[in-house]
Every structure is written in C-alpha cells, then in structure tokens.
Design an enzyme around this catalytic site. Structure first.
Site, PDB file in Angstrom:
ATOM      1  N   ASN A 131       0.822  -1.199   0.000  1.00 27.11           N
ATOM      2  CA  ASN A 131       0.000   0.000   0.000  1.00 27.11           C
ATOM      3  C   ASN A 131       0.861   1.257   0.000  1.00 27.11           C
ATOM      4  OD1 ASN A 131      -1.880   1.994   0.371  1.00 27.11           O
ATOM      5  ND2 ASN A 131      -2.951   1.002   2.054  1.00 27.11           N
ATOM      6  N   ASP A 132       1.436   1.577   1.154  1.00 19.54           N
ATOM      7  CA  ASP A 132       2.149   2.851   1.260  1.00 19.54           C
ATOM      8  C   ASP A 132       3.374   2.934   0.356  1.00 19.54           C
ATOM      9  OD1 ASP A 132       0.502   4.055   3.314  1.00 19.54           O
ATOM     10  OD2 ASP A 132       1.267   2.475   4.607  1.00 19.54           O
ATOM     11  N   VAL A 133       3.993   1.785   0.030  1.00 14.38           N
ATOM     12  CA  VAL A 133       5.212   1.831  -0.780  1.00 14.38           C
ATOM     13  C   VAL A 133       4.919   2.189  -2.226  1.00 14.38           C
ATOM     14  CG1 VAL A 133       6.524   0.262   0.671  1.00 14.38           C
ATOM     15  CG2 VAL A 133       5.194  -0.665  -1.229  1.00 14.38           C
ATOM     16  N   CYS A 134       3.622   2.279  -2.601  1.00 13.55           N
ATOM     17  CA  CYS A 134       3.306   2.746  -3.952  1.00 13.55           C
ATOM     18  C   CYS A 134       2.225   3.813  -3.880  1.00 13.55           C
ATOM     19  CB  CYS A 134       2.928   1.586  -4.868  1.00 13.55           C
ATOM     20  SG  CYS A 134       1.742   0.466  -4.196  1.00 13.55           S
ATOM     21  N   TYR A 141      -0.056   1.159   7.041  1.00 15.89           N
ATOM     22  CA  TYR A 141       0.420   1.501   8.391  1.00 15.89           C
ATOM     23  C   TYR A 141       0.444   2.994   8.634  1.00 15.89           C
ATOM     24  CZ  TYR A 141       4.956   3.062   6.680  1.00 15.89           C
ATOM     25  OH  TYR A 141       5.953   3.748   6.061  1.00 15.89           O
TER      26      TYR A 141
END
Lengths: 476, 124
Positions: free
Chosen positions: A402-405, A442
């Site tokens: 999620n957050d890494v993209c 997160y």
C-alpha cells in the site's frame, strides 16, 4: 606452566582464525552465488572457536555445560527446520532477543563470581573498565531481550497495543534510562560488599527490561524493519560489551561485525522511508498521521475488477511488473505469484518484480519469500533500478502493498509520507491492486492510487484471488 | 559524579590484568580492545555495504548466528570456580547462545539454498 602457556596461545590462535573466517564469510555474502559458502565458512569459524574453548575451559560442571549445549542445539535445530519462510521476521526477532539475553547472563554470571569473592570489595576494584563493560553488557543485553520479545509479539500479531499502562510513554522511558545510568554507576563504583553489588545489578537488569519494552511497544508494525535491524545491532553490541568483560578479542570482533551490520541495515531502512531514526523511534507515526485526517477519507471513482476481467487485460500484456508487499506474506501467496508469472511468461510476456526496501516486515523479507517460490533472483529489481521502467510497462500488479506505492509521497508535500521513495506503479498502462479492502496501510493515510483512472482494485485475499486469476489465465 | 568517575577510571586502569592477550608491553586490555573494536567496525561497514538487498534477511539471521559467539564466554561460566547462581546464569547463557548459533546458521543455510542455482536448470 609451559603446557598451560602453550594451550593458552593455541586458544588465541584458534580465535584469530575464527575471526578471520567470520570476516571471510561475511565477505562472501556480497554475492548471491557465493553467499551459501560464506555462511558455511562462518559456521566453521564458530565450530573452531567452540572447540578451542572446550579445550581451555578447565574444570567445569558438565551437567551445566553439556546440558546447555544439548538443549540449545535441540531447540535451535527444531526452530531452524520447522519455521515457515513467512515467519522469518519473528524468528530473527527471537534470535536477537536470545543473543542479547545470553550476553547479559554471561555478564551476570561474571558479576556473581566477582561479587562472591570478597566481602568488602567494589566491582570497580576489579578494574573500572570491567565495571563499565559489565554494566553495559547487562543493560544492552536486557534491553535487547525485552525489546525483541515485544517485536516478536507485534510481528506475530499477538501484541497490537502501543502502551502497557504508563510503559511506553516517553517521559517514563527517559526516567528509566536515567535510572539505568545511575544504577550502572552505583553498582559498579559506589556500593561495596557482595550482596549490595548483586542487588544493584539485578535492579539494573529489571530496569533495562522495562526500558526495552517501553522503547519498542509504541512502534507500529510497519516500522518493524527498522526496529528488527536495530535490535540486531544491539545483540552484536551486547556481545561486544561482554568481550570487554571477559577481555576476549573474538567476542569484540564478532560483536562489532554484527553491530555494524545491524546499523547499516537500520540506515538503509530509514532512508527507504525518508525518516530519521529518531523519528521512527520517538514519534508515534500513527498518531501523527491521524492528525492529518487521512484514515477516514472516502474514496471516489474506485473501479474494481474480478479475476475474469483481470485475466482479459493480462492477455494483451507483453510486460508485467509485480510489486509484492506484506499482504503477500500474510496470505502466503508467493507460490501463486510464481505460478501466475510462469503462465504469463509461457505466453511471451516479460515478468519482473519490483521490491521496495521496506516492503514486508524486515529487510529482504520479500526476496526470501519469492526465492522460496523459486523465482529467479535475476527477476527481482530494487526500487531505483526499476522505477523508470513503469512508463513502458503494460501492467503493474500490486499484491498486498500500500504505502510503498502511494503517489501522495511524491505529489502531496503535506502528506505524512511526503518524500518517501515509492514505486511509481501508476505510470504503468494499467495497475491492478490486489488488496482485501480500501483500508489504509500503516501510515493510516489515504492512497490516491486507488482512485486513478488506470487503477483497478482486485478485492480479496491475495492467495485466493490469484488462484482464481490463474484459472482464468489458463482458459485464455 | 563525572569527576569522580574519571578519577576512579584513572586509578583503576593500571590495575587491569595485562597478561596473555596484551603481551608484555603493559598496554591495558581496554586500549587493545578499543583498537580491535574500531578496526572490526570499519571492516564490518566495508563488507556489509556490499551485501545485495536480495539477501538482507539471510544477512540478519547469519549475523544472529555470529552474535552467538557469546557462547565462547558462556562456556567458561560452567567452570567450577563459579558459585551456584553464577553457574545457573551460565547454563541459561549457554543454552540461549547455542540456540542462536545452531538455529542461526541452519536457517541461514536453508534460506541461501533457495537463492542458489535451481536444480531444474542443473538437470537440463
């Protein structure tokens, strides 16, 4: 006398060779192909150090020595053979804790011996460096132990709280840290007499255990790559401090190699999140982000696709990049990912994998899972090496990340993750996001990727969805 | 407090045994140890920055195994010179360090085996 001297130098030479083998072993880890032999070299070094020490220990209590070695071997073998690759982060956390604890117990045993030798002595009478090393060894070892146990609990999903009553709050942590320093001084330098000294160090150990809990409990699950790396470093530093207690160079060398390794990984992980170590350790990220009010945001213009639609779009694709995340690990979907990739490759499509450094719960987490599924490591690409290629890619498949993209990291300077390097999946022609729901990652913030015109949500458990998708792709 | 500490440091430093490890030069172990520490950290940093991210997990578990070197110190704690409680601590230390060493090297090997050349290719 001469015999004793000879055996003494023999042990020293053996230790020297062990240290060399450790260094050569780590050197061989610089290549994927030579890495396995490197590990073997280090293991030989350890066996040599063990053997040499056994010749040197003199009169020992064999129940203690043999009992400990046998029990430890048994537990070690069972753990190493039975652990699932998806549980690697938990195992590493556990090992970190045991390493720290072992060092602390060696220091406690030494202290117990020294304190028992005289009625009116101070520990400092055995040498100030000894007293300091002893304190540090117990302090670092105990912090590593309790911190790692909390990390273990968080990684295995058994602990999700960020506080245990007052434990975990910054003021109490500061207080505990000050108390620990005062105790180090008091027990090492001020107090005289066996019983007093011992009490001092036991209280120090207890304070350090509380401090370890307090330091790790507030840290969220996805910051675990940083915490695990840091605890890894601590376990090495604890061994190093024990080396100063025992005046043993091998412990200092091995301990500082591990300490350096952990610190470098910590730095890499922090850089991959564009955050400083202090920020990871002392700012509660979740709270900060909800202050920005992202979690409750509603999504508009979200399109979803089922397995059939996804398969149809994949049919025309000639290039695919897969971006795995923690969701793939949770669903244990790595084998299905590989199966899908094989099917696509058989259709003439090129498949590569983009690995974000903090994808998953520990450094290299995704790589190990994909290696387990027999994905050739040549197909795994680091962030910097693949980020430019999304523009020319037909389909990007995000699996449980999620957050890494999250494009907000680049496009929205007010975002909580602004500045964090991310995978530019949205530059691909089409992006499929395999995810259970629209819930935030997160960071607790909205991911505008899900609203993009070229993004399709594939709701469901990663493994289940991929199974259905594989059936559809086979039918094409 | 700091003044007192440094005075005690100065007082106590020459008392440190300068036996086998540091030779006859009379250099206290502390100095030798710090030298060794700096050099080892330097070597560690040089080597570990070259480890590719692909095997960062095996690197960590391998490092775990190496930090089990405490075992060497723990074994001495089983010595008859240690009081009962000390020997009990020694037992705990030996057990935990052995778990680290044995478990760490085995699981690292298990992982690195997966990264190695695939059997299928070898069979061609």
């Amino acid at each position: 006398m001469t015999l004793a001297l000879l055996s003494g130098s023999f042990v020293q030479i053996a230790y020297m060779v062990s240290a060399l083998l450790f260094i050569l072993g780590i050197k061989r880890l610089s290549g994927v192909k030579t890495a396995r032999s490197g590990n073997t070299l280090a293991a030989i070094g350890m066996a040599l150090a063990f053997g040499a020490t056994m010749l040197d220990v003199g009169a020992v209590d064999w129940t203690v020595l043999a009992g400990g070695v046998l029990l430890g071997t048994l537990i070690g073998v069972v753990l190493a053979v039975r652990v699932h690759m998806t549980s690697m982060p938990e195992l590493v956390a556990l090992f970190n804790g045991l390493g720290g604890a072992a060092s602390a117990f060696v220091a406690l045993a030494e202290m117990n011996k020294v304190a028992g030798e005289g009625e009116t002595t101070r520990i400092a009478d055995a040498g100030a460096p000894f007293a300091i090393a002893l304190s540090l060894s117990i302090l670092i070892g105990a912090v590593t132990l309790s911190g790692s146990m909390i990390a273990f609990g968080k990684l295995s999903g058994k602990i999700w709280k960020s506080r245990f009553g007052p434990i975990g709050s910054q003021p109490l942590n500061a207080l505990l840290a000050l108390a620990a320093i005062a105790l180090c001084y008091w027990a090492g330098f001020a107090v005289t007499g066996g019983a007093g000294i011992e009490t001092g160090f036991y209280v120090l150990a207890a304070v350090a255990l509380l401090l370890g809990i307090g330091l790790v409990v507030p840290i969220g699950g996805a910051d675990m790559p940083v915490v695990i790396s840091l605890l890894n470093s601590y376990s090495g530093l604890a061994a190093c401090a024990t080396g100063f207690v025992l005046e043993n160079n091998l412990l200092i060398i091995a301990g500082s190699l591990v300490g350096a390794s952990g610190l470098i990984l910590t730095r890499i992980m922090c850089k991959a999140m564009d955050r400083s170590l202090t920020n990871v350790l002392f700012a509660t990220f979740g709270e900060q982000a909800t202050g920005g009010g992202g979690a409750a945001d509603e999504y508009t213009n979200v399109k979803s696709a089922g397995p059939q639609e996804t398969a149809m779009l994949l049919e025309a694709a000639t290039s695919v990049i897969i971006c795995p995340g923690y969701g793939m690990a949770v669903a244990q979907a790595q084998h299905k990912v590989r199966e899908l990739a094989t099917l696509l490759e058989a259709r003439g499509c090129s498949v590569r994998y983009a690995i974000h450094p903090v994808a998953g719960r520990m450094p290299g987490h995704m790589n190990v899972l994909l290696a387990e599924a027999d994905v050739p490591y040549e197909q795994l690409f680091e962030l910097d090496n693949i980020n430019g290629d999304f523009q020319t890619t037909d389909v990007a498949i995000v699996i449980g990340a999620n957050d890494v993209c999250n494009p907000a990291a680049i496009e929205d300077p007010t975002s909580a993750i602004a500045g964090m390097p991310v995978l530019k999946v949205w530059e691909a022609q089409t992006v499929f996001v395999v995810k259970r729901s629209l819930s935030p990652g997160y960071a607790g913030i909205k991911n505008p990727l899900f609203e993009r015109d070229n993004a399709m949500m594939c709701f469901g458990d990663a493994k289940k969805f991929l199974e259905e998708l594989i059936v559809e792709v086979k039918d094409l | 407090m700091i003044a007192a500490l440094s005075r005690q440091l100065l007082d106590a430093a020459p008392v440190v045994e300068t036996a086998a490890e540091s030779g006859s030069t009379g250099v206290p172990f502390l100095i030798v140890g710090i030298w060794v520490l700096f050099l080892a950290v330097f070597v560690g940093v040089e080597l570990i920055t070259k480890v590719p991210p692909t095997i960062h997990t095996p690197l960590m578990s391998g490092a775990n195994a190496i930090s089990g070197i405490t075992l060497v110190g723990a074994l001495y704690c089983a010595g008859v010179g240690f009081p009962g409680l000390g020997r009990f601590f020694g037992f705990l230390a030996i057990t935990m360090a052995t778990v680290n060493v044995v478990g760490g090297f085995l699981v690292t090997d298990r992982m690195l085996r997966m990264f190695g050349p695939k059997k299928k290719r070898g069979g061609k």
